[in-house]
Design a protein around this motif. Structure first.
Motif, PDB file in Angstrom:
ATOM      1  N   ALA A 103      59.067 -47.136  78.218  1.00 15.17           N
ATOM      2  CA  ALA A 103      57.837 -46.349  77.041  1.00 15.17           C
ATOM      3  C   ALA A 103      58.783 -45.655  76.815  1.00 15.17           C
ATOM      4  O   ALA A 103      59.243 -44.494  77.645  1.00 15.17           O
ATOM      5  CB  ALA A 103      56.716 -46.504  77.443  1.00 15.17           C
ATOM      6  N   ASP A 104      58.558 -44.960  75.422  1.00 11.64           N
ATOM      7  CA  ASP A 104      59.543 -43.637  75.095  1.00 11.64           C
ATOM      8  C   ASP A 104      58.518 -42.462  74.523  1.00 11.64           C
ATOM      9  O   ASP A 104      58.734 -41.614  74.958  1.00 11.64           O
ATOM     10  CB  ASP A 104      60.081 -43.876  73.441  1.00 11.64           C
ATOM     11  N   ARG A 105      57.128 -43.472  74.381  1.00 12.29           N
ATOM     12  CA  ARG A 105      56.444 -42.115  73.990  1.00 12.29           C
ATOM     13  C   ARG A 105      54.932 -42.540  74.981  1.00 12.29           C
ATOM     14  O   ARG A 105      54.979 -44.260  74.542  1.00 12.29           O
ATOM     15  CB  ARG A 105      56.539 -41.594  72.815  1.00 12.29           C
ATOM     16  N   SER A 106      54.201 -41.823  74.401  1.00  9.10           N
ATOM     17  CA  SER A 106      52.934 -41.903  74.579  1.00  9.10           C
ATOM     18  C   SER A 106      51.653 -41.588  72.901  1.00  9.10           C
ATOM     19  O   SER A 106      51.971 -40.950  73.085  1.00  9.10           O
ATOM     20  CB  SER A 106      51.762 -42.049  75.869  1.00  9.10           C
ATOM     21  N   SER A 107      50.200 -42.905  72.730  1.00  9.29           N
ATOM     22  CA  SER A 107      49.547 -42.093  71.825  1.00  9.29           C
ATOM     23  C   SER A 107      48.471 -41.204  72.978  1.00  9.29           C
ATOM     24  O   SER A 107      48.190 -40.753  72.037  1.00  9.29           O
ATOM     25  CB  SER A 107      48.575 -42.968  71.827  1.00  9.29           C
ATOM     26  N   ALA A 108      48.453 -41.222  74.277  1.00  8.01           N
ATOM     27  CA  ALA A 108      47.790 -40.378  75.316  1.00  8.01           C
ATOM     28  C   ALA A 108      48.114 -38.669  75.012  1.00  8.01           C
ATOM     29  O   ALA A 108      49.036 -38.321  75.291  1.00  8.01           O
ATOM     30  CB  ALA A 108      47.580 -40.733  76.621  1.00  8.01           C
ATOM     31  N   VAL A 109      47.167 -38.337  74.116  1.00  3.35           N
ATOM     32  CA  VAL A 109      47.674 -36.376  74.269  1.00  3.35           C
ATOM     33  C   VAL A 109      47.354 -35.865  75.530  1.00  3.35           C
ATOM     34  O   VAL A 109      48.312 -34.865  75.790  1.00  3.35           O
ATOM     35  CB  VAL A 109      46.530 -36.398  72.982  1.00  3.35           C
ATOM     36  N   SER A 110      46.681 -35.863  76.414  1.00  3.50           N
ATOM     37  CA  SER A 110      46.391 -34.867  77.588  1.00  3.50           C
ATOM     38  C   SER A 110      47.803 -35.424  78.724  1.00  3.50           C
ATOM     39  O   SER A 110      48.646 -35.018  78.957  1.00  3.50           O
ATOM     40  CB  SER A 110      45.171 -34.103  77.983  1.00  3.50           C
ATOM     41  N   LEU A 111      47.882 -36.608  78.473  1.00  2.00           N
ATOM     42  CA  LEU A 111      48.633 -37.138  79.445  1.00  2.00           C
ATOM     43  C   LEU A 111      50.147 -36.793  78.782  1.00  2.00           C
ATOM     44  O   LEU A 111      50.933 -36.417  80.361  1.00  2.00           O
ATOM     45  CB  LEU A 111      48.330 -38.634  79.776  1.00  2.00           C
ATOM     46  N   SER A 112      50.463 -37.078  77.645  1.00  2.00           N
ATOM     47  CA  SER A 112      51.410 -36.625  77.504  1.00  2.00           C
ATOM     48  C   SER A 112      52.619 -35.084  77.595  1.00  2.00           C
ATOM     49  O   SER A 112      53.002 -34.649  78.133  1.00  2.00           O
ATOM     50  CB  SER A 112      51.862 -37.350  75.902  1.00  2.00           C
ATOM     51  N   HIS A 113      51.139 -34.406  77.492  1.00  4.93           N
ATOM     52  CA  HIS A 113      51.224 -32.904  77.093  1.00  4.93           C
ATOM     53  C   HIS A 113      51.417 -32.503  78.653  1.00  4.93           C
ATOM     54  O   HIS A 113      52.695 -32.016  79.061  1.00  4.93           O
ATOM     55  CB  HIS A 113      49.898 -32.189  76.250  1.00  4.93           C
ATOM     56  N   LEU A 114      51.517 -32.774  79.873  1.00  7.89           N
ATOM     57  CA  LEU A 114      51.160 -33.374  81.044  1.00  7.89           C
ATOM     58  C   LEU A 114      52.570 -33.138  81.840  1.00  7.89           C
ATOM     59  O   LEU A 114      53.389 -32.669  82.556  1.00  7.89           O
ATOM     60  CB  LEU A 114      49.634 -33.368  81.968  1.00  7.89           C
ATOM     61  N   LEU A 115      52.893 -34.454  81.115  1.00  6.93           N
ATOM     62  CA  LEU A 115      54.205 -34.784  81.409  1.00  6.93           C
ATOM     63  C   LEU A 115      55.743 -34.447  80.645  1.00  6.93           C
ATOM     64  O   LEU A 115      56.805 -34.525  80.787  1.00  6.93           O
ATOM     65  CB  LEU A 115      54.807 -35.960  81.461  1.00  6.93           C
ATOM     66  N   GLY A 116      54.999 -33.217  79.825  1.00  2.94           N
ATOM     67  CA  GLY A 116      56.404 -32.937  79.133  1.00  2.94           C
ATOM     68  C   GLY A 116      56.532 -33.460  78.296  1.00  2.94           C
ATOM     69  O   GLY A 116      57.553 -32.622  77.215  1.00  2.94           O
ATOM     70  N   LEU A 117      55.899 -34.597  77.503  1.00  6.45           N
ATOM     71  CA  LEU A 117      56.364 -34.763  76.392  1.00  6.45           C
ATOM     72  C   LEU A 117      55.560 -34.480  74.970  1.00  6.45           C
ATOM     73  O   LEU A 117      53.875 -35.170  75.319  1.00  6.45           O
ATOM     74  CB  LEU A 117      56.232 -36.463  76.223  1.00  6.45           C
ATOM     75  N   PRO A 118      55.996 -35.280  73.625  1.00  5.14           N
ATOM     76  CA  PRO A 118      54.972 -35.464  72.467  1.00  5.14           C
ATOM     77  C   PRO A 118      54.192 -36.137  73.201  1.00  5.14           C
ATOM     78  O   PRO A 118      54.819 -37.398  73.436  1.00  5.14           O
ATOM     79  CB  PRO A 118      55.992 -35.193  71.644  1.00  5.14           C
ATOM     80  N   SER A 119      52.615 -36.188  71.845  1.00  6.48           N
ATOM     81  CA  SER A 119      52.773 -37.935  71.620  1.00  6.48           C
ATOM     82  C   SER A 119      53.074 -38.092  69.990  1.00  6.48           C
ATOM     83  O   SER A 119      53.426 -38.026  69.988  1.00  6.48           O
ATOM     84  CB  SER A 119      50.654 -37.695  72.438  1.00  6.48           C
ATOM     85  N   SER A 120      52.138 -39.712  70.460  1.00 10.66           N
ATOM     86  CA  SER A 120      53.277 -40.502  69.292  1.00 10.66           C
ATOM     87  C   SER A 120      51.820 -41.181  68.557  1.00 10.66           C
ATOM     88  O   SER A 120      51.025 -41.598  69.157  1.00 10.66           O
ATOM     89  CB  SER A 120      53.680 -41.391  69.721  1.00 10.66           C
ATOM     90  N   GLY A 121      51.825 -41.272  67.441  1.00 14.08           N
ATOM     91  CA  GLY A 121      50.820 -41.800  66.792  1.00 14.08           C
ATOM     92  C   GLY A 121      50.560 -42.095  64.781  1.00 14.08           C
ATOM     93  O   GLY A 121      51.503 -41.769  65.035  1.00 14.08           O
TER      94      GLY A 121
END
Lengths: 507, 507
Positions: free
Chosen positions: A189-207
């Motif tokens: 997957a390129d991005r996730s909609s999950a906000v805190s989890l994406s943030h902690l993985l260093g990615l922006p979340s998407s939605g």
């Protein structure tokens, strides 16, 4: 007490530990291996490989896990059937002094790499008690993430170059959503909609937005178009509109186009539309046609709603077949699609658990490793015994042709002929000549009392997966009825296995 | 930042929130309902009901979740496609000031109770922004626990009076194991092997030993009997021996009996044996016979290894059929069985996600609730609209005969004739006369800015499940092809739904 601390384990690890402690065997060097028996089989389709994930969270956990006051107090409170304490004070004192997993050395397949059945994902070497105690947490972390990363890799294969968004948090297994998002991103997957989890993985979340936005406006007497317009005014450069609350083609699409036209007049570029129900391929074609006509050929079309790798495959096939009939360029349409994948990825629908195991393979005795086997197993399930190492064998094209298990102290060389033995069938073998193959050692040391490197950026793991999948035979990558990838033994390991099985049967 | 804090959610909840904020709609009272659409269908077998679980962890989470410095900083860092901040400062300030879910009121089915499709499990009333924001976490907690509790309830039904142990942590979805254990215990498991989780739930954990204990002894040159003896000496009153490392009947059983005899001579009572592979029913019969002969008729027989409700059912059927042939009393044997159930329970094998949804059903407008619907849905999926309440209808035998949805402000009485309408088919209705039925309101207020009662002991939830399952028609409890339980509407709600659907179609 932290529910996810060192006691996030099965009781029997600790009862066995007390037996070892009482007999003075608790610090005896032991060697365990973690592997899984079979690739996931989703029923109508099957995986030809897996993607190894979950290692980094396991290593971080190991470094932090220890027997503190609370853990010892919880164990002290456990009673046997006679009402006596289940665990003796000297044992509890030992656990407290031991701390956590300071005596263990782990060798592992690098996280993100393609994995195959029977090949060790991790070997754990160290004091018997600590190595035994690791079992539950290790399997808990590795098997679920590997399962989800595998499903995500299949979704990625089906989606081709299209963007895949992970939308699964709401259907993910409670706090297991953390691992689901991470594994989805490792797997493809390129991005996730999950906000805190994406943030902690260093990615922006998407939605995008939900049906409820349109429903709320309608209930208040506004129109769908007014709902869209409101969204576009707040996010003029990030407008993705959900078309199917009322009627995708009859209402959502014309409303969206009008809102997009207003955005364009004000100098903004609308980003996309989303379709969450109905015949997604048919609707995508119609929506693409109308967007093209209105001068929005670059607006993305996000598809969602119970997608998995087969549904995506089906959508693409149908578009290739039907789009020309409506004057839509199928290839160009496929390039503007985005897939939002949720439930079926994060629960690995069709095969929701990987049969991961963690087996004692050897114990140190008189300065050597004494191999361990479980004798009652069917031939198919019999362990490959003893201290081992693993290689990936590549052919002249650079494609992986087999994984090879060897004895740990065995020389396996590229400049000699190499015989690959079938793990159980003596009649099946294959000999490769020098120059025909290259060897790559698979396991690397990752933990020695503490983790040996910091957590790696997600992109490194994603890149490992991509490189490994590219080096698989296309038959192994197939979504349905994949080729069987060979996992072989060296002559020496094959002989050891036979000998040990015979000895055990005798005695 | 806590991964499981208020940002354990989908990004679109927050983008929609900003739209509502910008329009001044964010504090508009709104009403959402959570329900699920269909009972789990495991393929060869199907659930006729579910067991509602996950509420308590949700309420605790809601009370603690808030926008703190870290959360606001994470949101502030998100950028739109143009590079501009996705969220405006005034909105972020509002979120920070709002804290968490202080404005919401939740009414819910009491946790542990039997639930049915389409009937609200939870209704959330409060400011539109807060109520929308709750969606992801609510579904994440409720759907997984309900799914596992349902599977556990089926395992409990199959096991009858026998003890069921939950052994699933190693195959549970990473930290989702916490919810898996809790839900298994609510749904019907008696104990879990998970140490920290059991402790935090106020229960002792349970377990035996693994194959590795015997393997380690064998590798070191000892015998299986010596491994058993070592275990028995450390746990003389809690000895459960795993028989199938070498050969269940040829080795494990005679060794265990010799160890048990020594225990008996020293005044201890051996507890049990465990069988983890092979033809479990056949082996249980043979083991029971030999244990009886050796004078151990009370030693328990723990069965494990990929069990689920159908496997347990099959084991019991086979024992009833075959035991007499070997002179073993089948009923007595069934009473000494214990089932260790793991993987298939904690991942709900066959149906690993419950289709839970959380839908906007009404928005407050001019002092009244304006009902919301999603128009594009098929008739089957069309929401039951507006502010509602739910009853369980019992017949004269005291068995539940239907769940009934009514308008919230409607009088539904036991002393008048009551017509139950099919949710979509106008031809299907049933009228109950006074005296033929009793009504029980299903939803109770559980949260009003904060939780309204402390976490309940597990036994209360277990007892609720037991009582509710006993009041189901046996046909609904069936493991295969269960009867369809009726979920009905009152005349008034049915009329409202028709009227609203017609109005929406027109305009």
């Amino acid at each position: 007490m932290d529910p996810f601390g060192i006691l996030y384990t099965d009781l029997y690890q600790l009862t066995m530990g007390q037996v070892y402690f009482r007999l003075g065997l608790h610090e005896r060097p032991a060697l365990f291996e973690a592997f899984y028996r079979k690739n996931p089989d989703y029923g109508a389709h099957q995986a030809g490989y897996t993607v190894f994930a979950g290692l980094d969270p396991l290593l971080s956990w190991m470094e932090g896990a220890r027997f503190g006051e609370e853990e010892v107090a919880a164990l002290r409170a456990l009673r046997g059937r006679g009402g006596q304490p289940l665990f003796a004070e000297d044992y509890l004192r030992y656990l407290k002094g031991m701390g956590g997993f300071s005596g263990l050395t782990l060798r592992a397949l690098p996280e993100g790499r393609v994995a195959h059945p029977q090949v060790p994902l991790v070997s754990a070497e160290g004091p018997l008690l600590q190595a035994q105690l690791l079992e539950t947490a290790l399997l808990n972390r590795l098997t679920y993430e590997t399962l989800v990363a595998t499903k995500a890799s299949r979704v990625r294969e089906a989606a081709g170059e299209a963007v895949v968004l992970e939308f699964g948090l709401r259907r993910a297994p409670a706090k297991g959503g953390e691992a689901a998002t991470r594994a989805s991103l490792i797997g493809g997957a390129d991005r996730s909609s999950a906000v805190s989890l994406s943030h902690l993985l260093g990615l922006p979340s998407s939605g995008t937005h939900a049906h409820s936005l349109v429903q709320a406006f309608l209930a208040l007497g506004y129109s769908e178009e007014e709902a869209f317009q409101a969204f576009a005014e707040v996010f003029p450069d990030d407008t993705i509109l959900l078309l199917d609350t009322v009627d995708t083609l009859g209402s959502g699409l014309p409303h969206a186009i009008r809102v997009f036209e207003r955005l364009r007049r004000r100098g903004h570029r609308p980003v996309g539309v989303r379709i969450d129900s109905g015949d997604l391929a048919y609707l995508a074609i119609q929506v693409a046609r109308e967007l093209d006509r209105a001068g929005f050929p670059e607006v993305l079309i996000v598809l969602s709603g119970d997608l998995d790798e087969l549904v995506i495959w089906q959508i693409k096939s149908q578009i290739l077949e039907e789009a020309p009939r409506y004057g839509v360029d199928a290839e160009r349409l496929l390039k503007r699609l985005v897939y939002g994948v949720g439930t079926k990825m994060v629960v690995s629908w069709g095969h929701p658990a990987l049969g991961g195991v963690y087996k004692l393979v050897a114990v140190r005795e008189n300065g050597a490793w004494a191999p361990a086997m479980k004798i009652s197993d069917s031939l198919e399930k019999v362990l490959n015994p003893g201290h081992k190492k693993a290689y990936r064998v590549y052919d002249k094209r650079g494609l992986a042709t087999a994984d090879l298990l060897a004895a740990f102290d065995e020389a396996v060389r590229e400049d000699e002929a190499l015989t690959l033995r079938h793990p159980t069938d003596p009649a099946k073998r294959r000999t490769l000549r020098p120059g025909e193959f290259t060897l790559e050692p698979l396991l690397e040391e990752v933990y020695r009392g503490r983790r040996l490197f910091p957590p790696l950026p997600l992109e490194v793991l994603q890149e490992r997966r991509r490189r490994d999948v590219e080096r698989l035979d296309p038959g192994v990558r197939r979504l349905v009825n994949p080729h069987l990838y060979h996992v072989s033994l060296t002559e020496r390991l094959f002989a050891l296995k036979g000998e040990l099985a015979a000895r055990m049967e005798r005695g």
